[in-house]
Design a protein around this motif. Structure first.
Motif, short mmCIF file in Angstrom:
data_model
loop_
_atom_site.label_atom_id
_atom_site.label_comp_id
_atom_site.label_asym_id
_atom_site.label_seq_id
_atom_site.Cartn_x
_atom_site.Cartn_y
_atom_site.Cartn_z
N TYR A 40 -6.44 12.29 -1.63
CA TYR A 40 -7.03 13.61 -1.36
C TYR A 40 -7.17 14.38 -2.66
O TYR A 40 -6.22 14.45 -3.45
CB TYR A 40 -6.13 14.37 -0.40
CG TYR A 40 -6.68 15.71 0.05
CD1 TYR A 40 -7.42 15.81 1.23
CD2 TYR A 40 -6.46 16.87 -0.69
CE1 TYR A 40 -7.93 17.03 1.65
CE2 TYR A 40 -6.97 18.10 -0.28
CZ TYR A 40 -7.70 18.17 0.90
OH TYR A 40 -8.20 19.39 1.31
N ASN A 95 3.86 2.14 0.96
CA ASN A 95 4.89 2.55 1.90
C ASN A 95 6.24 2.11 1.36
O ASN A 95 6.47 0.95 1.10
CB ASN A 95 4.62 1.94 3.26
CG ASN A 95 3.29 2.44 3.79
OD1 ASN A 95 3.12 3.63 3.95
ND2 ASN A 95 2.36 1.53 3.97
N ALA A 96 7.10 3.08 1.21
CA ALA A 96 8.39 2.77 0.61
C ALA A 96 9.21 1.89 1.52
O ALA A 96 9.03 1.87 2.73
CB ALA A 96 9.13 4.07 0.35
N CYS A 154 -0.38 8.27 -1.14
CA CYS A 154 -1.20 9.49 -1.18
C CYS A 154 -0.51 10.70 -0.55
O CYS A 154 -1.02 11.81 -0.65
CB CYS A 154 -2.55 9.24 -0.52
SG CYS A 154 -3.68 8.24 -1.52
N SER A 155 0.63 10.48 0.08
CA SER A 155 1.41 11.62 0.59
C SER A 155 2.35 12.18 -0.48
O SER A 155 3.03 13.17 -0.24
CB SER A 155 2.23 11.22 1.82
OG SER A 155 1.39 11.01 2.92
N ASP A 203 3.57 7.21 2.27
CA ASP A 203 2.33 6.67 1.72
C ASP A 203 2.15 7.21 0.30
O ASP A 203 2.50 8.35 0.01
CB ASP A 203 1.16 7.10 2.60
CG ASP A 203 -0.13 6.39 2.20
OD1 ASP A 203 -0.38 5.30 2.72
OD2 ASP A 203 -0.86 6.93 1.35
N SER A 243 0.79 -1.22 0.00
CA SER A 243 0.00 0.00 0.00
C SER A 243 0.82 1.27 0.00
O SER A 243 0.47 2.23 0.67
CB SER A 243 -0.92 0.04 1.20
OG SER A 243 -1.81 -1.01 1.14
N GLN A 262 1.99 13.83 -3.69
CA GLN A 262 1.11 14.43 -4.70
C GLN A 262 1.86 14.62 -6.00
O GLN A 262 2.98 15.12 -6.00
CB GLN A 262 0.61 15.78 -4.21
CG GLN A 262 -0.43 15.66 -3.11
CD GLN A 262 -0.96 17.02 -2.73
OE1 GLN A 262 -0.29 17.79 -2.04
NE2 GLN A 262 -2.15 17.34 -3.21
N ILE A 300 -11.95 14.85 0.79
CA ILE A 300 -11.50 16.05 1.52
C ILE A 300 -10.88 15.70 2.87
O ILE A 300 -10.80 16.57 3.74
CB ILE A 300 -12.65 17.07 1.71
CG1 ILE A 300 -13.80 16.45 2.52
CG2 ILE A 300 -13.17 17.57 0.36
CD1 ILE A 300 -14.78 17.49 3.06
N GLY A 301 -10.45 14.47 3.05
CA GLY A 301 -9.81 14.10 4.32
C GLY A 301 -8.90 12.92 4.11
O GLY A 301 -8.34 12.74 3.03
N GLN A 302 -8.77 12.13 5.16
CA GLN A 302 -8.00 10.88 5.08
C GLN A 302 -8.54 10.02 3.94
O GLN A 302 -9.72 9.69 3.93
CB GLN A 302 -8.14 10.14 6.41
CG GLN A 302 -7.80 8.66 6.38
CD GLN A 302 -6.31 8.41 6.30
OE1 GLN A 302 -5.51 9.18 6.79
NE2 GLN A 302 -5.93 7.31 5.65
N PRO A 303 -7.70 9.66 2.98
CA PRO A 303 -8.19 8.75 1.93
C PRO A 303 -8.68 7.44 2.53
O PRO A 303 -8.07 6.91 3.46
CB PRO A 303 -6.94 8.53 1.07
CG PRO A 303 -6.11 9.74 1.29
CD PRO A 303 -6.32 10.09 2.74
N GLN A 304 -9.79 6.96 2.04
CA GLN A 304 -10.35 5.69 2.50
C GLN A 304 -10.14 4.70 1.38
O GLN A 304 -10.92 4.62 0.43
CB GLN A 304 -11.83 5.87 2.85
CG GLN A 304 -12.08 6.83 4.00
CD GLN A 304 -11.59 6.32 5.35
OE1 GLN A 304 -11.24 5.16 5.51
NE2 GLN A 304 -11.53 7.22 6.32
N ARG A 305 -9.06 3.93 1.51
CA ARG A 305 -8.65 3.07 0.41
C ARG A 305 -9.65 1.93 0.14
O ARG A 305 -9.56 1.29 -0.92
CB ARG A 305 -7.24 2.53 0.68
CG ARG A 305 -6.15 3.61 0.71
CD ARG A 305 -5.79 4.04 -0.69
NE ARG A 305 -5.44 2.88 -1.48
CZ ARG A 305 -4.23 2.29 -1.46
NH1 ARG A 305 -3.27 2.77 -0.70
NH2 ARG A 305 -3.99 1.25 -2.23
#
Lengths: 327, 327
Positions: free
Chosen positions: B195, B151-152, B316-317, B314, B149, B319, B218-223
């Protein structure tokens, strides 16, 4: 000692009658929480609750934000400063000065030269709790939801103490999202910056900040903030009053001088124990059976809306349930 | 065929002169992007740009939101519907009807009975692209930033095709955050809800929605939304106009009848190619050397502000950098 939730195998513990008679309604996060036993909820001590009253909105509606302070053994030097600042009414008349989209809302003293109460100084950095075994009666409250930064799945590979996200486990401890590595006496744990969590603003490292300048996460959590900034609490009520504010157009989302009218005034910040009619809250014990079921359902949605269960969930996608019990 | 960025080992490729003379400034995400070569930026086709004009804010400021539609081979039946809806000016006069904190802002036809243009129907679910090898000239554009998911970290364990987040890799393909599993001809890939990403609202499964009702995170992505809802685009400009709206107090964050005044009117939605003075944008090629350096720096912040590099990040972190180039 660290308890592990076997996500895939966890039964939903439905009453036998329901299984025998008809297909039960699939569990949802909401239905699981609603079925929690009263003793699975833990009251939040009044001294851990901070009540922030913002100026009313343009329609005259009050805007109250309630912050739960993080308990020992995490971030206590800053938490103590925050209690001192609240007792001194230090934030009264300060403002929200920064709203950066997908990052943080930040509040404090715009002038940056308001004198601090006696004793409020930036502590030495101690973003991790390194002797948890000595500080808690049991480590069983550290519950992993899977290795590798909080993504659920099979048991993580043996920990090798590498100082990175990949080696760290993530989960919950004492009601808070946590990451950690090591084992037993060498266990190092630290709180995670999730959405709505509150941290301490600061200047360049090694400054750690005092706690007078605070921020909360209003977008994708940026886990690189963990262990570099102190998590001191989380918003448990009124988060929308901080997340829906107009974004600042200055560097880093600070309001510019021309946007002074966008700064939201802070009327007061008080410890709940100091207020006339203190609100009370409780959170779902993260070591409870219901919390384990809740994580499982979050990771494997199979109700009428979903077709493909994810089979895993990010630690920050599992919000610890909190509910108001009084006032 | 899937290219892997060796995160820890990636050199920062600093000019020799700088190394010889003085310690260089530590790289930041911003400094890495600023140093990208012009050919590492890719223009976004005008037909992939959607311009949404919201009613001006209370101070009379225009509120323009620009959406980049996702390219083939992902979600194209919905993307085609969206182009048809925009060409028919279908969204003009509709509104933002739902703002749920830490989840989504959603817009469309409040009455839910506005006739759709001819041919706009909910397609069969095809949330994944299952024959990527046939649909793209090369799979080398799928770039993993680590297993599990997004994470490097060290190379992920061999893929075993399990249908869960843990087995899936995450990274970037063709400028978009992606997850996938399988290998070569069996590769299955799908876009991720980060996001600001835009998806298609729908009813209960197996309904897939038409694209007339859209939302953005508009918040924490819900995978867990991935592969259950269609990702059709992302906000590349004006996100703050959707993320800072007042939250609805109804179920799921819908505005109640009493909150009708909070609904934001949508004046128009147009394909950029249909506008008089079309804006133009470009994104940083996610297969470029600069993007690899950017991921590396995001995962290992060591500039003056940070003390402990996370060693991972992550998906999603990270962009994808997008910049405006015209109008």
């Amino acid at each position: 000692m660290i308890h592990r939730i076997a996500l895939a195998a966890l039964p939903l513990l439905l009453p036998m009658a329901a299984i025998a008679q008809e297909a039960p309604e699939p569990a949802t996060p909401g239905s699981v929480i609603a079925a929690a036993a009263p003793e699975e909820w833990t009251a939040i001590p009044a001294e851990d609750l901070l009540v922030m009253e913002l100026a009313p909105d343009t329609a005259g509606n009050a805007r109250r934000v309630v912050i739960q302070l993080i308990p020992a053994p995490f971030s206590q030097p800053w938490v103590e400063n925050i209690r001192t600042l609240a007792a001194a009414h230090w934030w009264d008349g300060t403002s929200v000065n920064r709203v950066q989209d997908n990052y943080v809302t930040q509040w404090g003293d715009l002038t940056e030269d308001k004198p601090l109460p006696h004793g409020v100084v930036a502590p030495e950095a101690a973003y991790e709790a390194s002797d948890l075994l000595a500080k808690t009666t049991s480590l069983s409250w550290l519950i992993s939801i899977g290795g590798n930064s909080g993504n659920a799945g099979p048991p993580a590979p043996p920990l090798d103490g590498r100082d990175d996200l990949h080696a760290a486990l993530a989960g919950f401890g004492g009601g808070w999202p946590m990451a950690w590595y090591g084992y037993q006496a060498s266990l190092q744990a630290w709180p995670i910056h999730c959405y709505g969590y509150v941290g301490v603003g600061r200047g360049y490292a090694p400054d750690t900040g005092t706690g007078a300048e605070l921020y909360t996460i209003i977008g994708q959590p940026q886990r690189h903030m963990d262990r570099n900034l102190a998590v001191v609490g989380r918003i448990i009520d009124g988060m929308e009053h901080l997340s829906s504010l107009p974004r600042g157009s200055g560097d880093l989302g600070f309001y510019t001088d021309e946007e002074d009218h966008l700064r939201t005034a802070i009327l007061s910040v008080r410890l709940a124990s100091e207020t006339a009619d203190p609100p009370s809250y409780e959170y779902l014990d993260t070591a409870s059976e219901t919390f384990a079921r809740y994580v499982n359902v979050r990771a494997n949605r199979d109700d009428a809306f979903y077709t493909v269960p994810a089979g895993g969930v990010d630690v920050c996608s599992v919000q610890v349930p909190v509910r108001q019990t009084g006032s």
